[in-house]
Design a protein around this motif. Structure first.
Motif, short mmCIF file in Angstrom:
data_model
loop_
_atom_site.label_atom_id
_atom_site.label_comp_id
_atom_site.label_asym_id
_atom_site.label_seq_id
_atom_site.Cartn_x
_atom_site.Cartn_y
_atom_site.Cartn_z
N ASP A 29 0.83 -1.21 0.00
CA ASP A 29 0.00 0.00 0.00
C ASP A 29 0.86 1.26 0.00
O ASP A 29 0.57 2.22 -0.70
N GLY A 32 2.29 1.77 -3.34
CA GLY A 32 1.26 2.30 -4.23
C GLY A 32 1.10 3.79 -4.05
O GLY A 32 0.99 4.55 -5.03
N SER A 33 1.13 4.23 -2.79
CA SER A 33 0.99 5.65 -2.50
C SER A 33 2.18 6.45 -3.02
O SER A 33 2.03 7.55 -3.56
N ALA A 35 3.91 5.59 -5.58
CA ALA A 35 3.74 5.61 -7.04
C ALA A 35 2.75 6.70 -7.45
O ALA A 35 2.96 7.38 -8.46
N ARG B 174 -4.94 -4.06 -3.24
CA ARG B 174 -4.97 -2.62 -3.49
C ARG B 174 -3.66 -2.13 -4.12
O ARG B 174 -3.68 -1.29 -5.02
N GLY B 175 -2.53 -2.68 -3.65
CA GLY B 175 -1.24 -2.25 -4.19
C GLY B 175 -1.14 -2.52 -5.69
O GLY B 175 -0.75 -1.65 -6.47
N THR B 178 -3.47 -0.28 -7.64
CA THR B 178 -2.95 1.10 -7.64
C THR B 178 -1.85 1.25 -8.67
O THR B 178 -1.80 2.23 -9.40
N LEU B 179 -0.96 0.24 -8.75
CA LEU B 179 0.12 0.32 -9.73
C LEU B 179 -0.45 0.39 -11.14
O LEU B 179 0.06 1.12 -12.00
N VAL B 182 -1.66 3.86 -11.73
CA VAL B 182 -0.53 4.78 -11.92
C VAL B 182 0.04 4.64 -13.33
O VAL B 182 0.24 5.63 -14.05
#
Lengths: 267, 264
Positions: A29, A32-33, A35, B174-175, B178-179, B182
């Motif tokens: 997480d 991700g943030s 990024a 979520r990671g 999210t990538l 992005v």
């Protein structure tokens, strides 16, 4: 005082523990943030790969605007960004539980979560700030030191206030919650750029209605002794705290009205 | 094919229920369009009126069309499949007498068709009123553009599908998602036209399917790519679509073999 704040400390503490318990999820997480922070900056980078000046600011100055606005926004997002979830609470009736507890509902909502993963974006913004600051030619005075120290705090307050304003409107909108994103996330997006690129009506909107320009652009004009677009008096750069107070006044009044409008979801 | 059409219609109807949400989204897309158009026009002005083939008018048009396509292409989130894998509902999808990827693609396209007008028209209208739009006067770019948009939406689906499949192996997604957001945000041309990228970033973008989602349809609609060049753009989109869909099928098959759903 300490005793009165204890419930909030317990609430926030429990949220922080719950998020960091699953290490690998938390790290992914966080990444991700990070990024997302880099993605936001990539836009500025690509623009300045093509031009030397945008809205009368060079890359270093524009990066400073971007960094200040983003430190403020990502801190606000970390602290109260979850106020955005209010429509979910309204639909599911979770808010009713808040109403039963002998604590102010807004304070409970704010302390009901803290999104530690957003530290990733805060870190990216702080690094850009640390790099951009020495690259700018600033004639330091005591007043300017105070201004640069104060700006991230007032920016955080302004964006946090905007989140609460948005949450207050949700009591009426519920399903149309995305309306407010135009002002919270839209304001954050606009604040990362020199306001001089906007047309006059937009500049007025993002200065006096949604005070996004106060979070970074106007203070940077003061720091760099730049004139800014016509009709932008220099002293405006010092008014960020007033903007923060104004946003919070509207936010608290709006929240009060919204909560009174709320009649529960029924069972 | 009839089944596919029915599923598309169902996808459309499912989303047409949320009218206020659609209006709110259109409003937000329009405000962001204003900000983006200001940034593009500002950059073009700073470059002396022309930047990588865009003048102020075409630059603003780019920003507005991208805003109109954001909702159909579904840039920000699609985790329907991932959630169904996590809670085991995917077993129901597997038991149905149709291919899951095919069914979800149909639903995705139905959603896109629904979002196309209500969420696409307001930003375009605002653009026409505020900055003006530079659009071609002949019908061909629009016809090819429509094909390109359908391909773009499908490429977006194929990439989301692949990202969602990670749920077979990971609990918290979520990671990963999210990538994907992005990568899409930077490389699809969402915030800045891909043609403005410095060489190294342009190379990275060309090696991914992301430019096929937004940059390609906008290039075709605005007739930046015309005639055989437009057909070339469509071919690249179709190639990415076929490749990523196929990869998605292989990964799905592997994941489904590994899947254990509790209960009887």
């Amino acid at each position: 005082m300490g005793e009165r704040l204890r419930p909030y400390r317990v609430l926030v503490g429990s949220r922080m523990r719950s998020q960091t318990t699953y290490r690998r999820s938390f790290v992914s997480d966080l990444l991700g943030s990070v990024a997302i922070g880099l993605m936001e900056f990539a836009e500025v980078y690509v623009v300045f790969a093509n031009v030397d000046v945008l809205g009368d600011l060079d890359f270093a100055a524009a990066a400073l605007v971007f960094a200040l606005a983003n430190v403020g926004f990502s801190m606000a997002d970390l602290l109260v960004g979850h106020a955005d979830n209010l429509p979910v609470y309204l639909r599911e009736g979770t808010l009713d539980a808040f109403l039963l507890r002998p604590l102010p509902v807004l304070a409970q909502l704010i302390t009901s979560d803290v999104s530690l993963r957003r530290l990733g974006r805060v870190a990216v913004s702080v690094v850009i700030l640390a790099v951009a600051l020495p690259l700018n030619d600033i004639e330091w005075t005591a007043a300017k030191v105070a201004l640069i120290a104060l700006t991230p705090l007032t920016a955080t307050a302004v964006f946090a206030g905007l989140f609460v304003c948005a949450a207050a409107v949700q009591f009426w909108l519920v399903e149309g919650s995305e309306f407010t994103s135009a002002f919270t996330y839209g304001g954050a997006y606009a604040s990362g750029y020199p306001a001089s690129i906007f047309s006059l009506p937009m500049r007025l909107l993002f200065t006096f209605v949604v005070p996004a320009a106060f979070t970074a652009y106007l203070p940077v004009l003061v720091l760099l002794d730049l004139p800014g677009p016509p009709g932008t008096p220099h002293w405006l750069g010092w008014c960020a705290p007033l903007a923060a107070v104004a946003v919070w006044a509207v936010a608290l009044l709006g929240w009060r009205a919204g909560l009174r409008h709320y009649t529960g979801t029924g069972s | 094919m009839r089944l596919f059409a029915t599923l598309v219609v169902l996808g459309f109807r499912r989303w047409s229920t949320y009218r206020l949400a659609t209006a709110a989204g259109a409003f937000t897309n329009t405000v962001f369009g204003l900000i983006k158009a200001s940034i593009t026009v500002g950059a073009i002005g700073a470059a002396g009126g022309e930047l990588a083939g865009y003048d102020a008018q075409t630059g603003a048009t780019y920003a507005w069309i991208v805003q109109a396509l954001i909702a159909p292409v579904n840039v920000f989130n699609w985790n329907e499949l991932a959630l169904r894998i996590r809670d085991g509902d995917v077993a129901i999808d597997l038991a149905r007498p149709m291919d899951p990827q095919f069914a979800y693609l149909a639903g995705f396209l139905g959603r896109a068709i629904h979002q196309f007008i209500p969420r696409g028209a307001p930003p375009l209208l605002a653009g026409a009123l505020i900055t003006g739009l530079a659009l071609p006067a002949t019908p061909l770019p629009y016809a090819l553009g429509l094909v390109s948009v359908v391909l773009g939406v499908s490429v977006s689906f194929s990439v989301w599908w692949l990202a969602n499949l990670a749920a077979f192996w990971l609990i918290e997604l979520r990671g990963v998602l999210t990538l994907n957001v992005v990568a899409m945000g930077i490389l699809s041309g969402l915030v800045i036209p891909v043609h403005w990228f410095p060489d190294w970033l342009a190379t990275v973008a060309a090696l991914t399917p992301y430019p096929s989602m937004l940059q390609a349809p906008v290039d075709v609609i605005t007739a930046r790519a015309e005639g055989t060049a437009a057909l070339g753009v469509l071919a690249v989109q179709a190639a990415w679509l076929a490749g990523v869909l196929l990869l998605g099928r292989l990964v799905f098959a592997r994941g489904a073999r590994k899947l254990v759903v509790q209960g009887g």
